[in-house]
Write a protein that holds these residues in place. Structure first.
Motif, PDB file in Angstrom:
ATOM      1  N   ALA A  17       0.816  -1.213   0.000  1.00 55.36           N
ATOM      2  CA  ALA A  17       0.000   0.000   0.000  1.00 55.36           C
ATOM      3  C   ALA A  17       0.850   1.264   0.000  1.00 55.36           C
ATOM      4  O   ALA A  17       0.320   2.366  -0.153  1.00 55.36           O
ATOM      5  CB  ALA A  17      -0.933   0.011   1.209  1.00 55.36           C
TER       6      ALA A  17
ATOM      7  N   LEU B 229      -1.763   2.431   5.723  1.00 51.50           N
ATOM      8  CA  LEU B 229      -2.700   1.936   4.711  1.00 51.50           C
ATOM      9  C   LEU B 229      -2.699   0.412   4.672  1.00 51.50           C
ATOM     10  O   LEU B 229      -3.739  -0.206   4.424  1.00 51.50           O
ATOM     11  CB  LEU B 229      -2.360   2.507   3.337  1.00 51.50           C
ATOM     12  CG  LEU B 229      -2.502   4.022   3.183  1.00 51.50           C
ATOM     13  CD1 LEU B 229      -2.248   4.447   1.740  1.00 51.50           C
ATOM     14  CD2 LEU B 229      -3.884   4.507   3.637  1.00 51.50           C
ATOM     15  N   ASP B 230      -1.537  -0.195   4.927  1.00 51.25           N
ATOM     16  CA  ASP B 230      -1.518  -1.655   5.054  1.00 51.25           C
ATOM     17  C   ASP B 230      -2.450  -2.080   6.189  1.00 51.25           C
ATOM     18  O   ASP B 230      -3.196  -3.062   6.074  1.00 51.25           O
ATOM     19  CB  ASP B 230      -0.098  -2.148   5.348  1.00 51.25           C
ATOM     20  CG  ASP B 230       0.801  -2.121   4.124  1.00 51.25           C
ATOM     21  OD1 ASP B 230       0.291  -2.291   3.006  1.00 51.25           O
ATOM     22  OD2 ASP B 230       2.021  -1.925   4.296  1.00 51.25           O
TER      23      ASP B 230
ATOM     24  N   HIS C 170      -6.133  -2.418   5.563  1.00 52.99           N
ATOM     25  CA  HIS C 170      -6.580  -3.562   4.774  1.00 52.99           C
ATOM     26  C   HIS C 170      -6.554  -4.875   5.551  1.00 52.99           C
ATOM     27  O   HIS C 170      -6.532  -5.949   4.954  1.00 52.99           O
ATOM     28  CB  HIS C 170      -5.716  -3.684   3.513  1.00 52.99           C
ATOM     29  CG  HIS C 170      -5.866  -2.537   2.557  1.00 52.99           C
ATOM     30  ND1 HIS C 170      -5.050  -1.439   2.598  1.00 52.99           N
ATOM     31  CD2 HIS C 170      -6.771  -2.311   1.570  1.00 52.99           C
ATOM     32  CE1 HIS C 170      -5.425  -0.588   1.646  1.00 52.99           C
ATOM     33  NE2 HIS C 170      -6.465  -1.080   1.027  1.00 52.99           N
TER      34      HIS C 170
ATOM     35  N   TRP D 184      -9.246   4.031   6.605  1.00 53.98           N
ATOM     36  CA  TRP D 184      -9.892   3.580   5.361  1.00 53.98           C
ATOM     37  C   TRP D 184     -10.772   4.681   4.777  1.00 53.98           C
ATOM     38  O   TRP D 184     -10.676   5.019   3.592  1.00 53.98           O
ATOM     39  CB  TRP D 184     -10.704   2.324   5.656  1.00 53.98           C
ATOM     40  CG  TRP D 184     -11.529   1.800   4.519  1.00 53.98           C
ATOM     41  CD1 TRP D 184     -12.809   2.161   4.194  1.00 53.98           C
ATOM     42  CD2 TRP D 184     -11.145   0.810   3.565  1.00 53.98           C
ATOM     43  NE1 TRP D 184     -13.246   1.455   3.099  1.00 53.98           N
ATOM     44  CE2 TRP D 184     -12.242   0.618   2.699  1.00 53.98           C
ATOM     45  CE3 TRP D 184      -9.993   0.057   3.373  1.00 53.98           C
ATOM     46  CZ2 TRP D 184     -12.209  -0.296   1.635  1.00 53.98           C
ATOM     47  CZ3 TRP D 184      -9.964  -0.861   2.316  1.00 53.98           C
ATOM     48  CH2 TRP D 184     -11.061  -1.020   1.469  1.00 53.98           C
TER      49      TRP D 184
ATOM     50  N   LEU E 164      -9.194  -1.486  -2.967  1.00 52.60           N
ATOM     51  CA  LEU E 164      -7.928  -1.289  -2.267  1.00 52.60           C
ATOM     52  C   LEU E 164      -7.349   0.089  -2.567  1.00 52.60           C
ATOM     53  O   LEU E 164      -7.421   0.578  -3.694  1.00 52.60           O
ATOM     54  CB  LEU E 164      -6.917  -2.369  -2.672  1.00 52.60           C
ATOM     55  CG  LEU E 164      -7.325  -3.816  -2.361  1.00 52.60           C
ATOM     56  CD1 LEU E 164      -6.195  -4.771  -2.731  1.00 52.60           C
ATOM     57  CD2 LEU E 164      -7.699  -3.987  -0.895  1.00 52.60           C
TER      58      LEU E 164
ATOM     59  N   PHE F 150      -3.942   2.845  -2.040  1.00 53.24           N
ATOM     60  CA  PHE F 150      -2.501   2.865  -1.878  1.00 53.24           C
ATOM     61  C   PHE F 150      -2.001   4.280  -2.110  1.00 53.24           C
ATOM     62  O   PHE F 150      -2.719   5.141  -2.635  1.00 53.24           O
ATOM     63  CB  PHE F 150      -1.828   1.906  -2.875  1.00 53.24           C
ATOM     64  CG  PHE F 150      -2.156   2.196  -4.320  1.00 53.24           C
ATOM     65  CD1 PHE F 150      -1.397   3.103  -5.056  1.00 53.24           C
ATOM     66  CD2 PHE F 150      -3.226   1.572  -4.948  1.00 53.24           C
ATOM     67  CE1 PHE F 150      -1.688   3.382  -6.381  1.00 53.24           C
ATOM     68  CE2 PHE F 150      -3.530   1.834  -6.277  1.00 53.24           C
ATOM     69  CZ  PHE F 150      -2.764   2.753  -6.997  1.00 53.24           C
TER      70      PHE F 150
ATOM     71  N   CYS G  26      -3.679  -2.010  -7.617  1.00 52.88           N
ATOM     72  CA  CYS G  26      -3.268  -2.469  -6.294  1.00 52.88           C
ATOM     73  C   CYS G  26      -2.043  -3.365  -6.432  1.00 52.88           C
ATOM     74  O   CYS G  26      -1.087  -3.247  -5.670  1.00 52.88           O
ATOM     75  CB  CYS G  26      -4.416  -3.211  -5.612  1.00 52.88           C
ATOM     76  SG  CYS G  26      -4.999  -4.674  -6.504  1.00 52.88           S
TER      77      CYS G  26
END
Length: 200
Positions: free
Chosen positions: A14, A19-20, A23, A75, A156, A158, A170
């Motif tokens: 990401a 951001l990781d 998810h 998110w 997703l 990133f 992504c």
């Protein structure tokens, strides 16, 4: 590495740890992707590189709830920025509130060649560190490069940290390749339908 509930996995970067973290699961339609079922699951995720924050105090149920609230805020904020919409006030408040806690404190090892986190290491500190990273991302030079995957059915998000700033997918091995296959099939179908110019 992200896992598809329908089977298989793919490498997804990401571009930012916060951001990781966004998810790792979710609510509603994203509940099938949930990985943080128990407090120990959160501790295990935080212990993985690159954060490598090994808890010296067990993660509590309240901290797991706090983590999921922060995750949703990250998110929502990331998707809003990707869509060039105003950031939801609730998401901003959650990120700021979490960041206000004491973050992880880096500590140089005795050999002065490696570093870790000064104890005690608590989940609340790790969450503060993630929230602070999100603040830096949203207010920094890469803010305009937060994007949602260009695939029609992939949510997703990133941050594109590449020099040309041309990342669309992504992961090339997933949505990028799927797009190429669909485009090729569309071209082949068009060439089959079109009459040859030498036909009467």
């Amino acid at each position: 590495m992200l896992h598809d509930p329908k089977g298989g996995s793919f490498r997804f970067d990401a571009g930012a740890l916060c951001l990781d973290f966004a998810h790792t699961g979710g609510e509603g339609q994203y509940a099938i992707f949930e990985t943080l079922h128990q407090p120990a699951d959160l501790g295990e995720w935080l212990a993985q590189p690159p954060l490598a924050a090994i808890m010296t105090v067990p993660v509590s149920a309240d901290e797991l709830t706090e983590a999921k609230t922060l995750r949703r805020a990250i998110w929502d904020a990331a998707h809003a920025r990707a869509a060039h919409d105003p950031l939801p006030s609730g998401a901003v408040a959650t990120i700021n509130r979490t960041a206000a806690a004491t973050p992880l404190t880096p500590e140089l090892a005795a050999d002065a060649t490696t570093a870790g986190w000064a104890p005690p290491v608590r989940a609340t500190q790790a969450l503060s560190t993630l929230a602070r990273e999100m603040i830096e991302l949203l207010s920094g030079p890469f803010s305009g490069r937060i994007r949602e995957c260009a695939s029609d059915n992939c949510p997703l998000v990133f941050v594109d940290t590449s020099r040309p700033g041309a990342r669309r997918w992504c992961a090339m091995e997933r949505c990028g390749n799927r797009h190429k296959v669909r485009a090729l099939r569309a071209r082949q179908a068009t060439s089959v339908r079109e009459p040859s110019p030498i036909e009467p």
